[in-house]
Design an enzyme around this catalytic site. Structure first.
Site, PDB file in Angstrom:
ATOM      1  CD  GLN A   1      -2.793  -1.127   2.464  1.00  0.00           C
ATOM      2  OE1 GLN A   1      -2.744  -0.415   3.560  1.00  0.00           O
ATOM      3  NE2 GLN A   1      -3.421  -2.388   2.776  1.00  0.00           N
ATOM      4  CB  CYS A   2       4.271   1.846  -0.632  1.00  0.00           C
ATOM      5  SG  CYS A   2       5.552   3.034  -0.640  1.00  0.00           S
ATOM      6  N   GLY A   3       3.093   4.174  -2.224  1.00  0.00           N
ATOM      7  CA  GLY A   3       3.257   4.952  -3.615  1.00  0.00           C
ATOM      8  C   GLY A   3       4.271   4.284  -4.626  1.00  0.00           C
TER       9      GLY A   3
END
Length: 185
Positions: free
Chosen positions: A59-61
């Site tokens: 769930q990271c950019g």
């Protein structure tokens, strides 16, 4: 006892006395992660290959870097590169799932088939011994500061380089470093 058995026994004894960052840890091959399937994932199984160890998060950019990591794996695995993904929840709580959720996410969204570790601590005092060893070998500046930090290990098990989160896995910088370690095609 064989030489390897003696070395393993000495390493195990030193872990009890000195802690996991033993002076006997001479290469990346001295470390084992827990695999995403719950089984041991010893880096020694990749002896003679280049290894790109990357702490990841779902769930990271930077999560789209999974695509580039899979592309590197597909492009270079027959020449001796192994990509090892190490999911971690250390930065921003961006890997909240358990092993089954992480594995499913990686397979469904990015068709990942390179080896994955189970969720692992990669920073701070509780960091996995590989990460403490890597920081000791390459210095403070080479420690992971966010998800998708990359360590490149040579076929001899020695750390060759590191690449920050911002460095795209398919960048010329990463590919050139990998190419320098692999047999010519």
């Amino acid at each position: 006892m064989t030489r390897n058995a003696l070395r393993s026994a000495a390493l195990a004894a030193s872990l009890v006395v000195m802690g996991p960052l033993s002076a006997l840890a001479a290469s990346a091959y001295d470390f084992t992660f827990k695999g995403i399937d719950g089984q041991p994932l010893p880096l020694a199984q990749f002896t003679g290959k280049a290894i790109l160890v990357v702490n990841t998060a779902s769930q990271c950019g930077f999560t789209p870097q999974y695509k580039g990591l899979e592309a590197l794996w597909e492009r270079y695995r027959d020449r001796g590169l192994v990509v090892v993904g190490v999911p971690s929840d250390d930065f921003g709580g961006q890997e909240p799932g358990n092993a089954a959720v992480i594995k499913d996410f990686c397979e469904v969204n990015y068709r990942i088939d390179f080896p994955l570790a189970d969720k692992t601590v990669v920073s701070g005092d509780d960091a996995h011994p590989f990460y403490r060893w890597a920081a000791n070998e390459l210095g403070f500046v080479a420690k992971p500061r966010w998800n998708f930090h990359k360590y490149l290990v040579g076929p001899d098990g020695k750390l060759v380089s590191w690449f920050s989160t911002m460095t795209d896995p398919e960048s010329d910088k990463v590919r050139d470093a990998i190419e320098a370690l692999l047999p010519k095609s």
